[in-house]
Write a protein that holds these residues in place. Structure first.
Motif, PDB file in Angstrom:
ATOM      1  N   PHE A  59       0.875  -1.175   0.000  1.00  0.00           N
ATOM      2  CA  PHE A  59       0.000   0.000   0.000  1.00  0.00           C
ATOM      3  C   PHE A  59       0.909   1.221   0.000  1.00  0.00           C
ATOM      4  CE2 PHE A  59      -2.478   3.070   2.797  1.00  0.00           C
ATOM      5  CZ  PHE A  59      -3.204   3.593   1.734  1.00  0.00           C
ATOM      6  N   VAL A  60       1.041   1.847  -1.162  1.00  0.00           N
ATOM      7  CA  VAL A  60       1.963   2.966  -1.353  1.00  0.00           C
ATOM      8  C   VAL A  60       1.215   4.093  -2.043  1.00  0.00           C
ATOM      9  CG1 VAL A  60       4.148   3.734  -2.349  1.00  0.00           C
ATOM     10  CG2 VAL A  60       3.892   1.356  -1.595  1.00  0.00           C
ATOM     11  N   THR A  61       1.290   5.313  -1.480  1.00  0.00           N
ATOM     12  CA  THR A  61       0.591   6.460  -2.066  1.00  0.00           C
ATOM     13  C   THR A  61       1.543   7.569  -2.486  1.00  0.00           C
ATOM     14  OG1 THR A  61       0.275   7.593   0.052  1.00  0.00           O
ATOM     15  CG2 THR A  61      -1.404   5.975  -0.586  1.00  0.00           C
ATOM     16  N   ALA A  62       2.844   7.352  -2.391  1.00  0.00           N
ATOM     17  CA  ALA A  62       3.821   8.378  -2.760  1.00  0.00           C
ATOM     18  C   ALA A  62       3.660   8.755  -4.227  1.00  0.00           C
ATOM     19  CB  ALA A  62       5.232   7.874  -2.491  1.00  0.00           C
ATOM     20  N   GLU A  63       4.189   9.926  -4.590  1.00  0.00           N
ATOM     21  CA  GLU A  63       3.985  10.438  -5.939  1.00  0.00           C
ATOM     22  C   GLU A  63       5.085  10.056  -6.919  1.00  0.00           C
ATOM     23  OE1 GLU A  63       1.573  12.206  -7.632  1.00  0.00           O
ATOM     24  OE2 GLU A  63       0.338  11.613  -5.934  1.00  0.00           O
ATOM     25  N   ASP A  64       6.352  10.261  -6.547  1.00  0.00           N
ATOM     26  CA  ASP A  64       7.417  10.073  -7.528  1.00  0.00           C
ATOM     27  C   ASP A  64       7.932   8.640  -7.504  1.00  0.00           C
ATOM     28  OD1 ASP A  64      10.408  10.250  -6.005  1.00  0.00           O
ATOM     29  OD2 ASP A  64       8.692  11.047  -4.903  1.00  0.00           O
ATOM     30  N   PRO A  65       8.391   8.124  -8.652  1.00  0.00           N
ATOM     31  CA  PRO A  65       8.810   6.721  -8.747  1.00  0.00           C
ATOM     32  C   PRO A  65       9.917   6.337  -7.770  1.00  0.00           C
ATOM     33  CG  PRO A  65       8.535   7.642 -10.937  1.00  0.00           C
ATOM     34  CD  PRO A  65       8.404   8.789  -9.973  1.00  0.00           C
ATOM     35  N   ALA A  66      10.866   7.222  -7.526  1.00  0.00           N
ATOM     36  CA  ALA A  66      11.966   6.884  -6.615  1.00  0.00           C
ATOM     37  C   ALA A  66      11.446   6.622  -5.209  1.00  0.00           C
ATOM     38  CB  ALA A  66      13.007   7.998  -6.608  1.00  0.00           C
ATOM     39  N   THR A  67      10.533   7.477  -4.725  1.00  0.00           N
ATOM     40  CA  THR A  67       9.983   7.294  -3.381  1.00  0.00           C
ATOM     41  C   THR A  67       9.089   6.065  -3.321  1.00  0.00           C
ATOM     42  OG1 THR A  67      10.020   9.696  -3.076  1.00  0.00           O
ATOM     43  CG2 THR A  67       8.742   8.428  -1.498  1.00  0.00           C
ATOM     44  N   VAL A  68       8.340   5.813  -4.395  1.00  0.00           N
ATOM     45  CA  VAL A  68       7.534   4.595  -4.455  1.00  0.00           C
ATOM     46  C   VAL A  68       8.434   3.371  -4.313  1.00  0.00           C
ATOM     47  CG1 VAL A  68       6.095   3.150  -5.952  1.00  0.00           C
ATOM     48  CG2 VAL A  68       5.680   5.613  -5.835  1.00  0.00           C
ATOM     49  N   ALA A  69       9.526   3.333  -5.068  1.00  0.00           N
ATOM     50  CA  ALA A  69      10.438   2.195  -5.017  1.00  0.00           C
ATOM     51  C   ALA A  69      11.047   2.033  -3.631  1.00  0.00           C
ATOM     52  CB  ALA A  69      11.538   2.374  -6.060  1.00  0.00           C
ATOM     53  N   GLU A  70      11.473   3.126  -3.024  1.00  0.00           N
ATOM     54  CA  GLU A  70      12.063   3.061  -1.686  1.00  0.00           C
ATOM     55  C   GLU A  70      11.049   2.545  -0.665  1.00  0.00           C
ATOM     56  OE1 GLU A  70      13.268   7.070  -1.171  1.00  0.00           O
ATOM     57  OE2 GLU A  70      14.975   6.910  -2.568  1.00  0.00           O
ATOM     58  N   THR A  71       9.786   2.941  -0.806  1.00  0.00           N
ATOM     59  CA  THR A  71       8.751   2.493   0.129  1.00  0.00           C
ATOM     60  C   THR A  71       8.469   1.013  -0.045  1.00  0.00           C
ATOM     61  OG1 THR A  71       7.761   4.709   0.010  1.00  0.00           O
ATOM     62  CG2 THR A  71       6.430   2.953   0.982  1.00  0.00           C
ATOM     63  N   VAL A  72       8.462   0.532  -1.265  1.00  0.00           N
ATOM     64  CA  VAL A  72       8.266  -0.908  -1.498  1.00  0.00           C
ATOM     65  C   VAL A  72       9.386  -1.703  -0.832  1.00  0.00           C
ATOM     66  CG1 VAL A  72       8.232  -2.723  -3.254  1.00  0.00           C
ATOM     67  CG2 VAL A  72       6.932  -0.617  -3.615  1.00  0.00           C
ATOM     68  N   VAL A  73      10.615  -1.226  -0.942  1.00  0.00           N
ATOM     69  CA  VAL A  73      11.737  -1.912  -0.295  1.00  0.00           C
ATOM     70  C   VAL A  73      11.547  -1.934   1.220  1.00  0.00           C
ATOM     71  CG1 VAL A  73      14.215  -1.788   0.184  1.00  0.00           C
ATOM     72  CG2 VAL A  73      13.383  -1.505  -2.153  1.00  0.00           C
ATOM     73  N   ARG A  74      11.054  -0.834   1.780  1.00  0.00           N
ATOM     74  CA  ARG A  74      10.813  -0.799   3.233  1.00  0.00           C
ATOM     75  C   ARG A  74       9.783  -1.849   3.633  1.00  0.00           C
ATOM     76  NH1 ARG A  74       9.210   4.860   5.382  1.00  0.00           N
ATOM     77  NH2 ARG A  74       9.481   3.772   7.369  1.00  0.00           N
ATOM     78  N   TYR A  75       8.724  -1.989   2.855  1.00  0.00           N
ATOM     79  CA  TYR A  75       7.747  -3.047   3.133  1.00  0.00           C
ATOM     80  C   TYR A  75       8.394  -4.430   3.010  1.00  0.00           C
ATOM     81  CZ  TYR A  75       3.336  -0.316   3.177  1.00  0.00           C
ATOM     82  OH  TYR A  75       2.294   0.521   3.501  1.00  0.00           O
ATOM     83  N   CYS A  76       9.159  -4.628   1.956  1.00  0.00           N
ATOM     84  CA  CYS A  76       9.798  -5.931   1.748  1.00  0.00           C
ATOM     85  C   CYS A  76      10.688  -6.323   2.924  1.00  0.00           C
ATOM     86  CB  CYS A  76      10.636  -5.911   0.467  1.00  0.00           C
ATOM     87  SG  CYS A  76       9.711  -5.929  -1.073  1.00  0.00           S
ATOM     88  N   ASP A  77      11.317  -5.341   3.537  1.00  0.00           N
ATOM     89  CA  ASP A  77      12.260  -5.591   4.631  1.00  0.00           C
ATOM     90  C   ASP A  77      11.606  -5.563   6.001  1.00  0.00           C
ATOM     91  OD1 ASP A  77      14.267  -5.770   2.758  1.00  0.00           O
ATOM     92  OD2 ASP A  77      14.999  -3.718   3.056  1.00  0.00           O
ATOM     93  N   SER A  78      10.316  -5.272   6.075  1.00  0.00           N
ATOM     94  CA  SER A  78       9.671  -5.069   7.367  1.00  0.00           C
ATOM     95  C   SER A  78       9.129  -6.369   7.941  1.00  0.00           C
ATOM     96  CB  SER A  78       8.533  -4.052   7.246  1.00  0.00           C
ATOM     97  OG  SER A  78       7.466  -4.589   6.493  1.00  0.00           O
ATOM     98  N   HIS A  79       8.874  -6.334   9.240  1.00  0.00           N
ATOM     99  CA  HIS A  79       8.173  -7.417   9.921  1.00  0.00           C
ATOM    100  C   HIS A  79       6.730  -6.997  10.142  1.00  0.00           C
ATOM    101  CE1 HIS A  79      11.701  -9.926  10.583  1.00  0.00           C
ATOM    102  NE2 HIS A  79      12.367  -8.802  10.807  1.00  0.00           N
ATOM    103  N   LEU A  80       5.890  -7.947  10.449  1.00  0.00           N
ATOM    104  CA  LEU A  80       4.456  -7.686  10.519  1.00  0.00           C
ATOM    105  C   LEU A  80       4.131  -6.550  11.486  1.00  0.00           C
ATOM    106  CD1 LEU A  80       1.676  -8.546   9.522  1.00  0.00           C
ATOM    107  CD2 LEU A  80       1.620 -10.265  11.343  1.00  0.00           C
ATOM    108  N   ASP A  81       4.833  -6.481  12.624  1.00  0.00           N
ATOM    109  CA  ASP A  81       4.513  -5.452  13.607  1.00  0.00           C
ATOM    110  C   ASP A  81       4.986  -4.051  13.192  1.00  0.00           C
ATOM    111  OD1 ASP A  81       7.218  -5.729  13.967  1.00  0.00           O
ATOM    112  OD2 ASP A  81       7.113  -6.390  16.058  1.00  0.00           O
ATOM    113  N   GLU A  82       5.648  -3.939  12.052  1.00  0.00           N
ATOM    114  CA  GLU A  82       6.079  -2.640  11.544  1.00  0.00           C
ATOM    115  C   GLU A  82       5.173  -2.105  10.442  1.00  0.00           C
ATOM    116  OE1 GLU A  82      10.887  -2.867  11.931  1.00  0.00           O
ATOM    117  OE2 GLU A  82       9.971  -4.243  10.487  1.00  0.00           O
ATOM    118  N   VAL A  83       4.255  -2.932   9.965  1.00  0.00           N
ATOM    119  CA  VAL A  83       3.452  -2.556   8.801  1.00  0.00           C
ATOM    120  C   VAL A  83       2.500  -1.416   9.115  1.00  0.00           C
ATOM    121  CG1 VAL A  83       1.709  -3.371   7.159  1.00  0.00           C
ATOM    122  CG2 VAL A  83       3.618  -4.848   7.800  1.00  0.00           C
TER     123      VAL A  83
END
Length: 318
Positions: A77-101
C-alpha cells in the motif's frame, strides 16, 4: 480471455545462484528453506498492508482514491507520488516485519490526507493460511520441477504431478521453468499489476517510437539450465505470447536505458490508447511500468513483463 499483466523487477543473483540450481536438482532439498520463510513473512506483510489500503479506500471514498494504483496496481500500500519514493517504500515493506506494517501504512495514509489516519481501520475481511500452508503453496511447483530435473538426470521420462497423473518430465521442466521462477521471485520482490494489452513490447509494436526498447527474449532467466540439460528444447519469448506466460526481458544494465527510452517515447506510447479509446488507461499503465523499473534500478535487478502471475479476481495480488 483477457490478460492480467504484471511488471516485475527480477533479482538475477537469486535466479543464477539459488533458484536455478535448485530447479536443476543440484544441492539439497532444503536449500531454499530460507527464501521460502522470507516469502511467508512477506505474504503476511502484504496481507496487512493491503488491508490498510482497503480500509483507506472505505474511509476516503472511491471519489479521488485511485484504487487502480494504490490497491490493484502498486505492491503493498503505497501512495507516494514520484517513482523513486515509491520504489524506496516498497523496499521498506519488503524488509519489514508484521509489527512494523501499521506505521508504514499510516505514513502512506498521511500522504493522502494528514487528517485521515485516525478514521481508518484495516479491512481484515478474509484470512491467510497458516505458515505451513503458505510455505507449501510457495514451494510445491519448485519441488515438482526439481523432481522433473532429477528424473531426467536418472534417465526417467515421466514424473507424477500433484494429482497423481503421469506427465513428461522434460515438458514439465522446460515448459514451466520461466513462470514458476518469476512467480516465486515475485513473493520476494513484488511486481506491479495491470490489465489488458499494455505490456511494453506490445505497446512498442503498436506505437511509432524512436528506436526499439532495450528488451530482449527471456532466455537469460533459464540460467544454467540449457547447459545442464543440452538435449532439451528451451523455448524463450521476446513478448507475452499467451496467458500464463513470461514476456520481454531487460538485463540490469538495460534498466536505465529502458527508462530513458520510455520517457523519450511517452507521448507516442500513450497515443496507442487512442486505438482503444482509452488513452488515460495506457498512461497509468506506463506510470506503473516506470515505477517497477525504478524499483529494478534501485535494487540492481532485471525486468520482465508477465501475464497471470497475479490474478486479482482470484485473490492473488501483490
Amino acid at each position: 480471455m483477457g490478460y492480467d499483466i504484471s511488471f516485475h523487477p527480477v533479482n538475477m543473483r537469486l535466479v543464477e545462484e539459488r533458484v536455478v540450481p535448485f530447479l536443476a536438482a543440484r544441492g539439497g532439498d532444503d536449500d531454499l528453506d530460507d527464501l521460502i520463510a522470507d516469502a511467508v513473512r512477506q505474504a503476511k506483510v502484504r496481507f496487512r498492508a493491503n488491508a490498510w489500503g482497503l480500509g483507506t479506500m472505505k474511509a476516503y471514498g472511491r471519489e479521488g482514491f485511485d484504487s487502480g494504483l494504490f490497491i490493484w496496481g502498486r505492491p503493498f500500500f503505497v501512495t507516494a507520488e514520484d517513482p523513486a519514493t515509491v520504489a524506496e517504500t516498497v523496499v521498506r515493506y519488503c524488509d519489514s516485519h508484521l509489527d512494523e506494517v501499521d506505521d508504514l501504512a499510516r505514513g502512506q495514509i498521511a500522504l493522502l490526507d494528514p487528517t485521515l489516519a485516525k478514521y481508518v481501520e484495516p479491512d481484515m475481511n478474509g484470512t491467510l493460511p497458516d505458515d505451513h500452508l503458505l510455505a507449501k503453496g510457495f514451494r510445491w511447483k519448485l519441488d515438482l520441477l526439481r523432481e522433473a530435473a532429477s528424473a531426467i538426470r536418472a534417465g526417467r521420462t515421466t514424473i507424477r504431478n500433484g494429482d497423481g497423473d503421469e506427465i513428461s518430465a522434460a515438458s514439465a521442466l522446460t515448459g514451466n521453468a520461466h513462470f514458476v521462477l518469476i512467480e516465486f521471485l515475485a513473493a520476494l520482490l513484488p511486481g506491479w499489476i495491470e490489465r489488458g494489452r499494455v505490456w511494453p513490447t506490445e505497446l512498442a509494436e503498436q506505437a511509432a517510437t524512436e528506436g526499439n526498447p532495450p528488451l530482449s527474449d527471456n532466455s537469460a532467466l533459464f540460467g544454467s539450465l540449457p547447459t545442464e540439460f543440452p538435449s532439451l528444447d528451451w523455448p524463450s519469448n521476446w513478448t507475452i505470447p499467451s496467458n500464463y506466460a513470461i514476456g520481454g526481458y531487460a538485463a540490469p544494465s538495460n534498466i536505465h536505458p529502458l527508462r530513458t527510452w520510455l520517457s523519450r517515447n511517452l507521448d507516442d506510447l500513450t497515443a496507442v490508447g487512442d486505438q482503444w479509446d482509452d488513452r488515460p488507461y495506457v498512461s497509468k499503465a506506463l506510470r506503473k511500468l516506470d515505477e517497477a523499473l525504478a524499483l529494478a534500478e534501485l535494487t540492481g535487478s532485471a525486468f520482465v513483463e508477465a501475464a497471470e502471475i497475479y490474478i486479482p479476481g482470484m485473490g492473488t495480488i501483490n
